[in-house]
Design a protein around this motif. Structure first.
Motif, PDB file in Angstrom:
ATOM      1  N   THR A  34       0.825  -1.211   0.000  1.00 10.79           N
ATOM      2  CA  THR A  34       0.000   0.000   0.000  1.00 10.79           C
ATOM      3  C   THR A  34       0.862   1.264   0.000  1.00 10.79           C
ATOM      4  OG1 THR A  34      -0.183  -0.226   2.422  1.00 10.79           O
ATOM      5  CG2 THR A  34      -2.018  -1.064   1.095  1.00 10.79           C
ATOM      6  N   SER A  35       1.958   1.245   0.744  1.00  7.71           N
ATOM      7  CA  SER A  35       2.853   2.416   0.766  1.00  7.71           C
ATOM      8  C   SER A  35       3.512   2.619  -0.594  1.00  7.71           C
ATOM      9  CB  SER A  35       3.930   2.241   1.839  1.00  7.71           C
ATOM     10  OG  SER A  35       3.368   2.245   3.131  1.00  7.71           O
ATOM     11  N   LYS A  36       3.952   1.525  -1.208  1.00  8.29           N
ATOM     12  CA  LYS A  36       4.573   1.623  -2.522  1.00  8.29           C
ATOM     13  C   LYS A  36       3.570   2.109  -3.559  1.00  8.29           C
ATOM     14  CE  LYS A  36       7.914   0.871  -5.508  1.00  8.29           C
ATOM     15  NZ  LYS A  36       9.140   1.705  -5.517  1.00  8.29           N
ATOM     16  N   ALA A  37       2.330   1.633  -3.469  1.00  7.95           N
ATOM     17  CA  ALA A  37       1.307   2.056  -4.430  1.00  7.95           C
ATOM     18  C   ALA A  37       1.051   3.552  -4.333  1.00  7.95           C
ATOM     19  CB  ALA A  37       0.013   1.285  -4.193  1.00  7.95           C
ATOM     20  N   VAL A  38       0.960   4.077  -3.113  1.00  9.85           N
ATOM     21  CA  VAL A  38       0.740   5.513  -2.934  1.00  9.85           C
ATOM     22  C   VAL A  38       1.885   6.301  -3.556  1.00  9.85           C
ATOM     23  CG1 VAL A  38       0.632   7.369  -1.231  1.00  9.85           C
ATOM     24  CG2 VAL A  38      -0.730   5.293  -0.898  1.00  9.85           C
ATOM     25  N   ALA A  39       3.113   5.860  -3.315  1.00  6.18           N
ATOM     26  CA  ALA A  39       4.267   6.562  -3.876  1.00  6.18           C
ATOM     27  C   ALA A  39       4.227   6.549  -5.403  1.00  6.18           C
ATOM     28  CB  ALA A  39       5.558   5.915  -3.366  1.00  6.18           C
ATOM     29  N   LEU A  40       3.869   5.435  -5.990  1.00  6.03           N
ATOM     30  CA  LEU A  40       3.795   5.350  -7.455  1.00  6.03           C
ATOM     31  C   LEU A  40       2.660   6.208  -8.002  1.00  6.03           C
ATOM     32  CD1 LEU A  40       4.342   1.496  -7.907  1.00  6.03           C
ATOM     33  CD2 LEU A  40       5.914   3.315  -8.617  1.00  6.03           C
ATOM     34  N   MET A  41       1.547   6.266  -7.282  1.00  3.92           N
ATOM     35  CA  MET A  41       0.390   7.020  -7.758  1.00  3.92           C
ATOM     36  C   MET A  41       0.566   8.522  -7.575  1.00  3.92           C
ATOM     37  SD  MET A  41      -2.449   4.385  -6.246  1.00  3.92           S
ATOM     38  CE  MET A  41      -3.915   5.315  -6.687  1.00  3.92           C
ATOM     39  N   GLN A  42       1.453   8.937  -6.686  1.00  2.79           N
ATOM     40  CA  GLN A  42       1.698  10.367  -6.497  1.00  2.79           C
ATOM     41  C   GLN A  42       2.558  10.947  -7.608  1.00  2.79           C
ATOM     42  OE1 GLN A  42       3.280  10.220  -2.486  1.00  2.79           O
ATOM     43  NE2 GLN A  42       1.350  10.937  -1.606  1.00  2.79           N
ATOM     44  N   ALA A  43       3.180  10.082  -8.385  1.00  2.00           N
ATOM     45  CA  ALA A  43       3.978  10.553  -9.516  1.00  2.00           C
ATOM     46  C   ALA A  43       3.059  11.104 -10.596  1.00  2.00           C
ATOM     47  CB  ALA A  43       4.820   9.402 -10.077  1.00  2.00           C
ATOM     48  N   GLY A  44       3.579  12.007 -11.405  1.00  2.00           N
ATOM     49  CA  GLY A  44       2.766  12.609 -12.449  1.00  2.00           C
ATOM     50  C   GLY A  44       2.240  11.594 -13.436  1.00  2.00           C
ATOM     51  N   THR A  45       3.083  10.632 -13.778  1.00  2.00           N
ATOM     52  CA  THR A  45       2.697   9.563 -14.695  1.00  2.00           C
ATOM     53  C   THR A  45       2.788   8.235 -13.961  1.00  2.00           C
ATOM     54  OG1 THR A  45       3.562  10.803 -16.593  1.00  2.00           O
ATOM     55  CG2 THR A  45       3.199   8.422 -16.882  1.00  2.00           C
ATOM     56  N   TRP A  46       1.703   7.489 -13.964  1.00  5.07           N
ATOM     57  CA  TRP A  46       1.702   6.200 -13.275  1.00  5.07           C
ATOM     58  C   TRP A  46       2.494   5.171 -14.074  1.00  5.07           C
ATOM     59  CZ3 TRP A  46      -3.886   4.913 -11.173  1.00  5.07           C
ATOM     60  CH2 TRP A  46      -4.261   5.905 -10.242  1.00  5.07           C
ATOM     61  N   ASP A  47       3.251   4.357 -13.371  1.00  7.97           N
ATOM     62  CA  ASP A  47       3.949   3.224 -13.979  1.00  7.97           C
ATOM     63  C   ASP A  47       2.973   2.050 -13.965  1.00  7.97           C
ATOM     64  OD1 ASP A  47       5.531   1.031 -14.615  1.00  7.97           O
ATOM     65  OD2 ASP A  47       7.303   1.816 -13.592  1.00  7.97           O
ATOM     66  N   ARG A  84      -8.042   0.899 -16.040  1.00  7.62           N
ATOM     67  CA  ARG A  84      -8.800   0.105 -17.012  1.00  7.62           C
ATOM     68  C   ARG A  84      -9.963   0.870 -17.617  1.00  7.62           C
ATOM     69  NH1 ARG A  84     -11.718  -5.678 -15.437  1.00  7.62           N
ATOM     70  NH2 ARG A  84     -12.669  -6.111 -17.470  1.00  7.62           N
ATOM     71  N   TYR A  85     -10.671   1.639 -16.790  1.00  4.24           N
ATOM     72  CA  TYR A  85     -11.933   2.229 -17.244  1.00  4.24           C
ATOM     73  C   TYR A  85     -11.871   3.732 -17.512  1.00  4.24           C
ATOM     74  CZ  TYR A  85     -13.858  -2.248 -15.756  1.00  4.24           C
ATOM     75  OH  TYR A  85     -14.115  -3.594 -15.612  1.00  4.24           O
ATOM     76  N   PHE A  86     -10.776   4.374 -17.158  1.00  2.00           N
ATOM     77  CA  PHE A  86     -10.663   5.817 -17.380  1.00  2.00           C
ATOM     78  C   PHE A  86      -9.372   6.114 -18.140  1.00  2.00           C
ATOM     79  CE2 PHE A  86     -13.330   5.102 -13.717  1.00  2.00           C
ATOM     80  CZ  PHE A  86     -14.350   6.019 -13.840  1.00  2.00           C
ATOM     81  N   PRO A  87      -9.209   5.528 -19.319  1.00  2.00           N
ATOM     82  CA  PRO A  87      -7.942   5.675 -20.062  1.00  2.00           C
ATOM     83  C   PRO A  87      -7.627   7.117 -20.440  1.00  2.00           C
ATOM     84  CG  PRO A  87      -9.652   4.724 -21.465  1.00  2.00           C
ATOM     85  CD  PRO A  87     -10.190   4.717 -20.067  1.00  2.00           C
ATOM     86  N   ALA A  88      -8.640   7.944 -20.596  1.00  2.38           N
ATOM     87  CA  ALA A  88      -8.386   9.328 -21.005  1.00  2.38           C
ATOM     88  C   ALA A  88      -7.554  10.081 -19.973  1.00  2.38           C
ATOM     89  CB  ALA A  88      -9.716  10.050 -21.233  1.00  2.38           C
ATOM     90  N   GLU A  89      -7.655   9.676 -18.724  1.00  2.00           N
ATOM     91  CA  GLU A  89      -6.897  10.365 -17.678  1.00  2.00           C
ATOM     92  C   GLU A  89      -5.418   9.987 -17.701  1.00  2.00           C
ATOM     93  OE1 GLU A  89      -8.500  10.221 -13.755  1.00  2.00           O
ATOM     94  OE2 GLU A  89     -10.574  10.478 -14.413  1.00  2.00           O
ATOM     95  N   PHE A  90      -5.036   9.004 -18.506  1.00  2.00           N
ATOM     96  CA  PHE A  90      -3.652   8.525 -18.500  1.00  2.00           C
ATOM     97  C   PHE A  90      -2.940   8.811 -19.826  1.00  2.00           C
ATOM     98  CE2 PHE A  90      -5.988   6.147 -15.374  1.00  2.00           C
ATOM     99  CZ  PHE A  90      -5.116   6.086 -14.302  1.00  2.00           C
ATOM    100  N   ARG A  91      -3.576   9.612 -20.679  1.00  2.00           N
ATOM    101  CA  ARG A  91      -2.938   9.950 -21.963  1.00  2.00           C
ATOM    102  C   ARG A  91      -2.031  11.161 -21.816  1.00  2.00           C
ATOM    103  NH1 ARG A  91      -8.675   9.374 -25.091  1.00  2.00           N
ATOM    104  NH2 ARG A  91      -8.776   7.102 -25.091  1.00  2.00           N
TER     105      ARG A  91
END
Length: 578
Positions: free
Chosen positions: A526-539, A571-578
């Motif tokens: 959970t801690s690692k996920a938060v750190a990855l999600m706080q980045a501008g672009t998700w891995d 999966r369902y909101f791809p527009a937010e990751f372009r």
């Protein structure tokens, strides 16, 4: 009021648990006081005064910690050592339990005692969507001085009146700085008890007649179990296990059997249990006693979340009235236990650990709690709302409950609805209703200026779906193929002013903070996920790998379901990751 015990129809102050339910604490080997640490005589005297004549059993440890916290606003090192001595426990054991729960302020020697008043600002998703962060900023810049502490808090179960705040124990909905200032000025530190159906009104409406039929032989336990099975009622705490089948399983286990009632609803977006208990507490109590009779349980433990102080007051008062007036014989002892701020205790085995006076850490399974549960005995575990429907189903028949439903689903569901709708609250609707139908027919439509964008169908762990998927029946098993589930039916509605990425990050922060830390996949994941999600672009590939480890290797549902928000967002909101 602290623990309530109902023993043979008499209300007692925390009576000793019968030997059949776990033994005599006095038979344990006596340990050295404080395990080498000196016991402060004054602190010991203060602890003894708080505990009075109550037993010093291990399962009452959390209750006793609450007494110290309530009286002194913290648990000092001196009081902790004194309590350990008085309870014949090691200081380490008491320290581990006290520091596990959010609502205990354990301070070391030389540390400052917390301020007299703590203001907890909920930063759950529904509150964040309604300005919690702005409110928090204003409060922290408000110059309250040393007498007030401003902190954030996980979901406090008042999502329908977001943003919500606790001023000590006083819950303030639609909170503003002015409302909080007024509560501080008036020293209004307890939530007012709302009007509800009390004992007399409940009896006048036919209450406890079904229980009387059961206890006096006019209805058989076999008939009650069969009716529950035929109704199709499933556990409404989130797992969805058929209630009647659970009764049959536990009833077949050897005596003595225990009963644990879970009212620790902490899933962000969920508040239905509080909603019903604020209005009709005896309907729940009657259903609970009927279930105890049908299964043949020796004792009942009601585990209530600490944030619901006013509900504890309601249950305490109404249990006392019931005991003073009811003529039923051979009722099982009932104990009202107080949580201490730990979301993980909503998991059944973690709740049982907490009732036993331990850290609320989930158990490895098997064995399941139906076989080895509370105090090592077979245990019936139910959510409050499941029991709320028992009287109705037995009186009206299984067909009545099963006759409700839409889109080929059966039954009724209590949806906790919050977010961007005009009528947030608990809405009783047919099982299988779609989100679009729920919003339009029950929740008053979207707020002005807001367009439906997405929704959480089952609280923090239930995943996120887009508005385009608005025709899926909301019920058990209907969402599985989409990577979601309904859980406790906590519906959080998003609009175009929100993002799935932001909502998912909010939920992962919650899981990070609420992980019990027992297993590495959840604690670190959970801690690692938060750190990855706080980045501008998700891995995305790394997040997916991380989610697989968490889902496959976590001990309980928290770690297994925590990835759902970010997996669904990708999966369902791809527009937010372009």
């Amino acid at each position: 009021m602290d623990s309530i015990d109902l023993i043979n129809g008499n209300l007692l102050g925390t009576a000793a648990r019968p030997a059949a339910a776990g033994g005599d604490a006095g038979k344990r080997k006596r340990r050295r006081d404080g395990r080498g640490r000196p016991v402060d005589p004054r602190a010991l005297e203060e602890v003894r005064a708080l505990l009075g004549d109550e037993p010093r059993r291990r399962d009452l440890l959390i209750e006793h910690l609450h007494k110290i916290q309530d009286r002194y606003r913290c648990i000092s090192a001196a009081h902790l050592v004194a309590l350990a001595s008085e309870m014949r426990m090691s200081t380490t054991e008491v320290f581990e339990v006290a520091t596990f729960y959010h609502h205990f302020d354990v301070i070391k020697e030389g540390e400052t005692v917390p301020p007299a008043v703590t203001v907890r600002v909920c930063d759950g998703l529904s509150c964040e969507m309604n300005g919690a962060q702005q409110l928090l900023t204003l409060l922290r810049g408000g110059g309250y001085g040393d007498g007030v502490r401003i902190v954030t808090a996980p979901c406090i179960g008042r999502c329908e009146v977001a943003p919500a705040v606790l001023v000590r124990h006083n819950a303030i909905g639609n909170a503003t700085v002015a409302a909080i200032d007024e509560a501080l000025e008036r020293k209004a530190f307890s939530t007012p008890v709302p009007d509800y159906i009390g004992y007399e009104a409940y009896i006048a409406g036919g209450g406890y007649r079904t229980l009387a039929d059961c206890l006096e032989g006019r209805r058989s336990a076999d008939d009650a179990v069969a009716t529950m099975e035929s109704s199709g009622l499933r556990g409404l705490g989130g797992a969805g296990f058929p209630a009647g089948r659970k009764w049959k399983i536990v009833r077949g286990e050897p005596s003595p059997r225990m009963f644990a009632v879970n009212i620790d609803e902490g899933e962000p977006g969920t508040f239905k249990d509080r909603w019903y208990l604020e209005r009709d507490p005896h309907r729940f109590l009657e259903g609970m006693l009927i279930a105890a009779w049908a299964v043949g349980t020796a004792e009942i433990y009601i585990y209530l979340r600490d944030e619901y102080e006013h509900v504890r007051e309601i249950l305490s008062a109404e249990l006392a009235k019931f005991l003073a007036n009811a003529t039923f014989k051979n009722l099982p002892p009932m104990h009202l236990r107080r949580g201490a701020g730990a979301y993980i205790c909503g998991e059944e085995s973690a709740m049982i650990e907490s009732i036993e006076g331990k850290r609320g850490m989930p158990r490895l399974r098997p064995p399941f709690v139906a076989q080895v549960g509370l105090f090592g005995r077979p245990t019936l575990e139910h959510n409050m709302e499941t029991l709320f429907w028992v009287r109705e189903i037995l009186e009206r028949g299984a067909e009545w409950f099963a006759s409700h439903g839409r889109h080929e689903r059966k039954g009724l569901r209590s949806f906790s609805v919050s977010g961007r709708v005009q009528k947030p609250g608990v809405h009783l609707a047919p099982a299988g209703i779609t989100i679009r139908e729920l919003i339009d027919e029950y929740a008053g439509g979207m707020l002005p200026g807001h367009e439906f964008y997405g929704y959480f169908p089952g609280g923090a762990s239930g995943g996120i779906l887009p508005a385009s998927m608005d025709d899926i029946p909301l019920d058990f098993d209907t969402l599985t193929e989409y990577g979601c589930f309904i859980g406790s039916a906590a519906i959080i509605v998003l609009s175009q002013h929100d993002t799935a990425k932001g909502a998912a990050l909010n939920m992962l922060r919650f899981f990070r903070d609420e992980s019990c830390g027992q297993c590495t996949p959840c604690r670190v994941g959970t801690s690692k996920a938060v750190a990855l999600m706080q980045a501008g672009t998700w891995d995305a590939p790394l997040l997916e790998d991380l989610s697989k480890v968490m889902m496959d290797a976590s001990i309980c549902g928290l770690g297994q379901a925590a990835p759902n928000p970010f997996l669904c967002a990708q999966r369902y909101f791809p527009a937010e990751f372009r």
